[in-house]
Design an enzyme around this catalytic site. Structure first.
Site, PDB file in Angstrom:
ATOM      1  CG  ASP A 208      -1.966   1.083   1.199  1.00 15.89           C
ATOM      2  OD1 ASP A 208      -2.529   1.337   0.128  1.00 15.89           O
ATOM      3  OD2 ASP A 208      -2.219   1.697   2.265  1.00 15.89           O
ATOM      4  CB  SER A 233      -6.258   2.846   0.061  1.00 15.40           C
ATOM      5  OG  SER A 233      -4.872   3.113  -0.068  1.00 15.40           O
ATOM      6  CD  GLN A 283      -4.147   0.919  -3.013  1.00 18.19           C
ATOM      7  OE1 GLN A 283      -3.513   1.891  -3.409  1.00 18.19           O
ATOM      8  NE2 GLN A 283      -3.889   0.327  -1.856  1.00 18.19           N
TER       9      GLN A 283
END
Length: 292
Positions: A208, A233, A283
């Protein structure tokens, strides 16, 4: 192993407070919310601790629901969805202040032989020839909105030796380039043992950190550190194909096929240094230009 890595490993060693319920803490964050990679990794730890040891994670799918409070503990509640002959499925909800902040579904599998093929690993420079964060970040001090960001970035990534093989977003502000980014990473020290869950959770943590860099590069944006983008995110998915160790060099090859409607999509592959495709990551995140 440095102090930061020891702290990270402690964060991933969740406290079991009841059957299927675990509690985790956070470390100070670059922004006033829990780092998404931390909550995803901790949720996977919680799920994995309810699974037979002969089964390893092969995929996860997750949603970030609310910003986490780094000053409060996070409670992870595990729902044992299914235990099959080959696959185990778990659902995890992370809760703070009585509200869910994160939701994860993860699947685990016993090892089995099967068809085997993979894409060709992209070319990348030798990680040992690349600058460390301590060596590269000071050059961008004047680019960052706050000069102190250099030290905060170095501190936030001290548990991981992360080296850019391509120009980071803050290095090409105002100059849109190909939406692709490469970094090499490994933990800042060797890890004892070969627990696959630990290595998988550490890769989840790192995944991430930079995945939406490629979105920024396509538009010549430097990101939150520069102040020309506001982001967070939204969802995160990973597929674990082959065994790997997080304390050995891994190439994170990232690209962005699309950005639209205030969202940016990043997709990536993680490769071992000897060319094995270890992980696929996708993502989507909020990527907004601040209003004047």
């Amino acid at each position: 192993m440095n102090e930061a890595l020891t702290t990270l490993l402690d964060l991933l060693d969740l406290e079991r407070i009841e059957e299927n319920i675990f509690r985790g803490t956070s470390r100070s964050a670059l922004v006033p919310r829990v780092f998404g990679g931390q909550v995803a990794a901790q949720a996977l730890v919680a799920a994995g601790r309810t699974v037979p040891e002969d089964r390893t994670a092969h995929s996860l799918h997750s949603y970030f629901l609310r910003a986490g409070d780094p000053g409060a503990p996070i409670v992870y509640s595990v729902d044992r969805i299914r235990d099959g002959r080959s696959f185990t499925t778990r659902r995890v909800v992370a809760v703070q202040h009585g509200q869910p902040i994160f939701h994860l579904s993860a699947s685990f599998q016993t090892y089995e032989e099967g068809l085997d093929h993979q894409a060709v690993m992209p070319s990348a420079p030798d990680p040992e020839t690349l600058a460390t964060a301590e060596e590269s970040l000071p050059a961008y001090r004047e680019t960052f909105r706050d000069p102190g960001t250099v030290e905060r970035l170095i501190d936030a990534r001290a548990a991981v030796d992360l080296r850019y093989a391509t120009t980071p977003p803050w290095g090409s502000v105002g100059e849109p380039v190909e939406p692709r980014s490469q970094v090499w990473f490994r933990t800042a020290g060797k890890l004892e043992g070969a627990d696959p869950l630990l290595h998988t959770c550490l890769a989840t943590y790192v995944s991430d950190m930079t995945l939406l860099d490629s979105v920024l590069l396509a538009h010549g944006r430097g990101g939150w550190a520069v102040g020309d983008v506001v982001g967070a995110s939204l969802d995160h998915a990973m597929w674990f194909h082959r065994p790997f160790r997080a304390d050995e060099w891994l190439l994170y090859d990232q690209e962005s096929p699309s950005a639209a409607a205030g969202r940016g999509l990043g997709q990536a592959r993680i490769w071992t240094q000897d060319g094995r495709l270890a992980v696929t990551v996708i993502q989507e995140g909020v990527v907004r230009v601040p209003r004047a």
